[in-house]
Design a protein around this motif. Sequence first.
Motif, short mmCIF file in Angstrom:
data_model
loop_
_atom_site.label_atom_id
_atom_site.label_comp_id
_atom_site.label_asym_id
_atom_site.label_seq_id
_atom_site.Cartn_x
_atom_site.Cartn_y
_atom_site.Cartn_z
N ASP A 1 -3.64 -5.30 -6.55
CA ASP A 1 -2.88 -6.05 -5.65
C ASP A 1 -2.09 -6.92 -6.56
OD1 ASP A 1 -4.37 -5.58 -3.24
OD2 ASP A 1 -5.89 -6.68 -3.97
N SER A 2 -2.33 -7.35 -7.85
CA SER A 2 -1.49 -8.14 -8.69
C SER A 2 -0.90 -7.57 -9.81
CB SER A 2 -2.07 -9.32 -8.85
OG SER A 2 -2.55 -9.94 -7.67
N LEU A 3 0.22 -8.06 -10.58
CA LEU A 3 0.57 -7.97 -11.97
C LEU A 3 0.11 -9.42 -12.50
CD1 LEU A 3 4.02 -6.39 -11.66
CD2 LEU A 3 1.70 -5.44 -12.54
N ILE A 4 -0.82 -9.53 -13.45
CA ILE A 4 -1.32 -10.66 -14.11
C ILE A 4 -0.69 -10.58 -15.53
CG2 ILE A 4 -3.28 -12.07 -14.60
CD1 ILE A 4 -4.63 -10.55 -12.50
N TYR A 5 0.04 -11.65 -15.92
CA TYR A 5 0.55 -11.79 -16.99
C TYR A 5 -0.33 -12.80 -17.70
CZ TYR A 5 4.62 -8.78 -16.34
OH TYR A 5 5.68 -7.94 -15.71
N GLN B 1 8.01 -17.72 -13.07
CA GLN B 1 9.45 -17.62 -12.40
C GLN B 1 9.65 -16.30 -12.33
OE1 GLN B 1 12.13 -19.60 -14.93
NE2 GLN B 1 11.51 -21.57 -14.41
N GLU B 2 10.64 -15.64 -11.68
CA GLU B 2 10.75 -14.33 -11.62
C GLU B 2 10.51 -13.50 -12.65
OE1 GLU B 2 14.12 -11.11 -9.54
OE2 GLU B 2 14.34 -13.06 -9.55
N ALA B 3 11.25 -13.97 -13.91
CA ALA B 3 11.13 -13.03 -15.13
C ALA B 3 10.74 -13.72 -16.33
CB ALA B 3 12.21 -12.45 -15.38
N TYR C 1 1.33 -12.24 -10.00
CA TYR C 1 2.51 -12.02 -9.15
C TYR C 1 2.08 -10.69 -8.09
CZ TYR C 1 5.62 -13.86 -12.29
OH TYR C 1 6.20 -14.91 -13.01
N PRO C 2 2.22 -10.78 -6.96
CA PRO C 2 1.64 -9.96 -5.91
C PRO C 2 2.54 -8.64 -5.98
CG PRO C 2 3.06 -11.62 -4.72
CD PRO C 2 2.67 -11.94 -6.26
N ARG C 3 1.83 -7.52 -5.88
CA ARG C 3 2.30 -6.15 -5.91
C ARG C 3 2.72 -5.77 -4.61
NH1 ARG C 3 -0.27 -1.82 -7.56
NH2 ARG C 3 1.75 -1.00 -8.88
N ARG C 4 2.41 -6.13 -3.60
CA ARG C 4 2.67 -5.67 -2.09
C ARG C 4 3.47 -6.49 -1.35
NH1 ARG C 4 -0.88 -1.32 -2.19
NH2 ARG C 4 -2.78 -1.57 -3.37
N GLU C 5 4.07 -7.69 -1.94
CA GLU C 5 4.92 -8.64 -0.79
C GLU C 5 6.38 -7.94 -0.99
OE1 GLU C 5 3.67 -10.88 0.97
OE2 GLU C 5 1.65 -10.43 0.33
#
Length: 298
Positions: free
Chosen positions: A74-78, A13-15, A108-112
């Motif tokens: 391109d991404s944030l990966i948790y 989810q978002e957060a 989560y994509p960083r560029r969208e």
Amino acid sequence: RPHSRAPVEVQCQEARLEVTVHRDLFGNGRLVSAAELSLGPAACKHSRLDPSQKTVTFSAGLHECGSTVQVTPDSLIYRTLLSYDPSPGSNPAIVRSDPAVIPIECHYPRRENVTSGSIRPTWAPFNSALASQEKLLFSLRLMNEDWSSERDLSAFRLGDVLNIQAEVGAHSHVPLRLFVDSCVATLGPGAGNEPHYAIIDFNGCLVDGRSDATSSAFVTPRPRQDVLRFQIDAFRFAGDPRSLIYITCHLKVTPAEQSPDALNKACSFSKARNAWAPVEGTRDICSCCERGNCGQRP
């Protein structure tokens, strides 16, 4: 499996992330208990149970429960872990279940585009635009065998080789050359944990390649000046059952036109020649690797 859904389901989810675990985790009809499950290195407990569905649900913020975040171009990966630690049976002489660790990732994509309110454009002075251009995006990724993409699986066996790629996004800059100043392996996040093992030290000396029976080295030539690749032989810490290893690296850049020196270098040890050699630059910049003192860290 008795159930048609996956044994572990993840909602990014978002957060927050939500992990739903079916208690018939292994599809053998034996239901695990909620107390045997935990989330992340912090061992967070479940948020709710659903007896009718026989599920256990964990709900946690992206930064909670000891999760880690990786930034790529391109991404944030948790990343976090779902742990199953079976309780001992009534007879301690036998064991019917092994512990299990299931890696969990949210990308989560960083560029969208992101959902937000209306944006009112404003004119910004040149100095603030210049300041925003000076931010550099560093990334450190485990790559597959031919370096064409990031490696899907993070599990290694002893004897495997780790392909690690360091990179910096420098689209608005003068050409930059990337260096890896140091890399330290630990059993917990952060370079200050004990025990620790230095892989790269002394401002760019790949000291792991100096050890017996290793082939660890920087890859030469570079694909680009703002990319640096190196390979290390897989290892674990002796006398410790944990197999999850954290690698923390210090990355830096110099202008590409600046010649490498003792503080800005990428040096590997060649066992065939019994000597240190740089990815670029003259051999003398690596002589300090043997002494273990290459000056002050910038």
